[in-house]
Write a protein that holds these residues in place. Structure first.
Motif, PDB file in Angstrom:
ATOM      1  N   ARG A 159      46.532  36.156  48.869  1.00 40.90           N
ATOM      2  CA  ARG A 159      45.509  36.125  49.866  1.00 40.90           C
ATOM      3  C   ARG A 159      45.103  34.829  50.337  1.00 40.90           C
ATOM      4  NH1 ARG A 159      47.156  40.640  49.955  1.00 40.90           N
ATOM      5  NH2 ARG A 159      46.223  42.536  49.578  1.00 40.90           N
ATOM      6  N   PHE A 199      40.605  33.868  54.050  1.00 42.89           N
ATOM      7  CA  PHE A 199      39.717  34.516  54.775  1.00 42.89           C
ATOM      8  C   PHE A 199      39.472  36.034  54.119  1.00 42.89           C
ATOM      9  CE2 PHE A 199      40.989  31.724  58.026  1.00 42.89           C
ATOM     10  CZ  PHE A 199      39.952  31.436  58.720  1.00 42.89           C
ATOM     11  N   SER A 200      38.356  36.565  54.000  1.00 44.12           N
ATOM     12  CA  SER A 200      37.825  37.746  53.493  1.00 44.12           C
ATOM     13  C   SER A 200      38.669  38.614  54.848  1.00 44.12           C
ATOM     14  CB  SER A 200      36.702  38.264  53.057  1.00 44.12           C
ATOM     15  OG  SER A 200      36.291  37.148  52.180  1.00 44.12           O
ATOM     16  N   VAL A 201      39.172  40.019  54.096  1.00 40.39           N
ATOM     17  CA  VAL A 201      39.619  40.857  55.242  1.00 40.39           C
ATOM     18  C   VAL A 201      38.758  42.209  55.067  1.00 40.39           C
ATOM     19  CG1 VAL A 201      41.885  42.121  55.793  1.00 40.39           C
ATOM     20  CG2 VAL A 201      41.772  39.600  55.466  1.00 40.39           C
ATOM     21  N   ASP A 254      39.659  46.391  57.274  1.00 37.66           N
ATOM     22  CA  ASP A 254      40.535  47.055  58.044  1.00 37.66           C
ATOM     23  C   ASP A 254      39.829  48.155  58.692  1.00 37.66           C
ATOM     24  OD1 ASP A 254      41.079  49.475  56.422  1.00 37.66           O
ATOM     25  OD2 ASP A 254      41.188  47.910  54.836  1.00 37.66           O
ATOM     26  N   PRO A 311      47.021  42.875  55.382  1.00 37.35           N
ATOM     27  CA  PRO A 311      45.835  41.921  54.586  1.00 37.35           C
ATOM     28  C   PRO A 311      46.495  40.742  54.128  1.00 37.35           C
ATOM     29  CG  PRO A 311      46.679  43.680  53.040  1.00 37.35           C
ATOM     30  CD  PRO A 311      47.303  43.968  54.331  1.00 37.35           C
ATOM     31  N   ARG A 312      47.736  40.459  53.968  1.00 31.57           N
ATOM     32  CA  ARG A 312      48.279  39.282  53.487  1.00 31.57           C
ATOM     33  C   ARG A 312      48.523  38.259  54.622  1.00 31.57           C
ATOM     34  NH1 ARG A 312      52.943  38.406  49.101  1.00 31.57           N
ATOM     35  NH2 ARG A 312      52.848  35.976  49.016  1.00 31.57           N
ATOM     36  N   PRO A 321      39.924  39.323  59.759  1.00 31.00           N
ATOM     37  CA  PRO A 321      38.962  38.470  59.099  1.00 31.00           C
ATOM     38  C   PRO A 321      37.600  38.943  59.352  1.00 31.00           C
ATOM     39  CG  PRO A 321      40.664  37.098  60.259  1.00 31.00           C
ATOM     40  CD  PRO A 321      40.878  38.675  60.680  1.00 31.00           C
ATOM     41  N   THR A 322      36.793  38.900  58.261  1.00 34.59           N
ATOM     42  CA  THR A 322      35.300  39.212  58.520  1.00 34.59           C
ATOM     43  C   THR A 322      34.572  38.122  59.128  1.00 34.59           C
ATOM     44  OG1 THR A 322      34.986  38.739  56.267  1.00 34.59           O
ATOM     45  CG2 THR A 322      35.565  41.052  56.790  1.00 34.59           C
ATOM     46  N   SER A 337      44.530  37.652  56.309  1.00 32.99           N
ATOM     47  CA  SER A 337      43.668  36.787  55.287  1.00 32.99           C
ATOM     48  C   SER A 337      43.973  35.147  55.455  1.00 32.99           C
ATOM     49  CB  SER A 337      43.970  37.134  53.831  1.00 32.99           C
ATOM     50  OG  SER A 337      45.212  36.651  53.318  1.00 32.99           O
ATOM     51  N   GLN A 338      44.892  34.940  56.425  1.00 30.15           N
ATOM     52  CA  GLN A 338      45.221  33.570  56.627  1.00 30.15           C
ATOM     53  C   GLN A 338      44.643  33.282  58.203  1.00 30.15           C
ATOM     54  OE1 GLN A 338      46.762  31.294  54.707  1.00 30.15           O
ATOM     55  NE2 GLN A 338      47.770  32.452  53.165  1.00 30.15           N
ATOM     56  N   TYR A 342      43.827  44.925  60.459  1.00 27.36           N
ATOM     57  CA  TYR A 342      43.370  44.160  59.398  1.00 27.36           C
ATOM     58  C   TYR A 342      42.834  43.041  60.247  1.00 27.36           C
ATOM     59  CZ  TYR A 342      46.343  47.256  56.506  1.00 27.36           C
ATOM     60  OH  TYR A 342      46.752  48.283  55.586  1.00 27.36           O
TER      61      TYR A 342
END
Length: 303
Positions: free
Chosen positions: A64, A67-69, A71, A118-119, A89-90, A122-123, A87
């Motif tokens: 990860r 960034f928190s993710v 979906d 998510p992988r 980023p929050t 999260s970037q 998915y």
């Protein structure tokens, strides 16, 4: 030291410094009044699309990113493709994000490529792993569905306000990989394409104008690199930013399970060309010496 001298002597030097500052202010006001632009401070961010901290080898290999993710599901009742999962980023403090649609391969569903969601998100991307209309759809159909999924993302999705519609890309596995090439050929405004162990009857992609990373697998018995990935790469224009990455000892189904090599270089490619983030150039040029890669080609340096 000069700063101490100015502080301690007050008098003439202080008055001189004050007059200099006033003169500078007057000059700046004159420039503004006459319409002459003033250059931004050197410390200002030069690339408005950079998202997240400066990358490191470990940060792009991590399961990860920073960034928190979250979906959200998309119904199969949508038009143009078979639904899927978005998915994203929050964090909204850094502005909008680039977006990528990802297609599974022949007989596959989004579950076979869901690990990428998510992988990569999260970037600092919005990632849409889709189901196709049927599991036996051919590559060109999958290409059209990838484009329909991108259109849905930027026009109708719940996260459309988080997406920069000018920064889009496609990925796909097997026939979905062939579909990503077809999508790139049909929509040259895309910023990046990544076919993974791609399959397509056509071996001529000379009209593609989208920066493309072709990922092949050394032991692929379904879409052999000799008859698919390598001809795909070689047919792309020589003037194009392109790369060929061959996974050492891997099979056709390598993209169906979490794979650090695929993730690491896909993230770098997407960051470099969707975000124009040259901080990731170091992982692509010069050619990496990763022991999980049996062959790597690239048109370094990138334009």
């Amino acid at each position: 030291m000069q700063s101490s001298s100015i502080t301690s002597r007050g008098g003439r030097r202080t008055r001189h410094s004050t007059l200099s500052r006033l003169a500078g202010l007057a000059t700046a006001l004159t420039l503004i009044a006459t319409g002459v632009a003033i250059a931004p401070a050197a410390s200002a961010q030069q690339n408005p699309h950079e998202r997240g901290p400066a990358p490191t080898e470990s940060s792009i290999e991590a399961l990860r990113g920073p960034f928190s993710v979250a979906d959200t599901r998309v119904s199969s009742l949508v038009s143009g493709f078979g639904g899927g999962t978005i998915y994203y980023p929050t964090d909204t403090s850094q502005g909008t994000f680039g977006a990528i649609a990802v297609s599974p391969g022949y007989t596959g569903t989004q579950s076979t490529i869901s690990w990428l969601g998510p992988r990569i998100a999260s970037q600092g991307f919005v990632v849409f792993t889709i189901d196709t209309n049927t599991t036996i759809d051919q590559p060109d159909s999958r290409g059209r569905q990838l484009l329909a999924a991108l259109d849905y993302l930027v026009e109708d999705s719940r996260v459309r306000d988080r997406i920069d519609s000018n920064r889009l890309g496609v990925m796909g596995h097997s026939m979905g990989g062939g579909g990503s090439l077809a999508a790139a050929q049909d929509r040259p405004a895309l910023q990046a394409a990544i076919p993974m162990t791609g399959w397509h009857l056509s071996k001529n992609w000379s009209r593609v104008q989208v920066p493309t990373m072709v990922i092949g697998a050394e032991n692929d018995l379904i879409a052999s690199v000799r008859t698919h990935s390598i001809p795909f790469y070689e047919s792309l224009p020589s003037s194009l930013d392109k790369a060929y990455l061959e996974l050492d000892g891997a099979s056709h189904f390598a993209p169906n399970i979490s794979n650090t090599t695929i993730a690491k270089y896909s993230i770098s490619w997407l960051k470099r060309f969707i975000d124009d983030d040259t901080r990731y150039e170091q992982f692509l040029c010069p050619a990496p010496t990763d022991r999980e890669i049996s062959e790597y080609r690239d048109t370094c340096p990138h334009s």
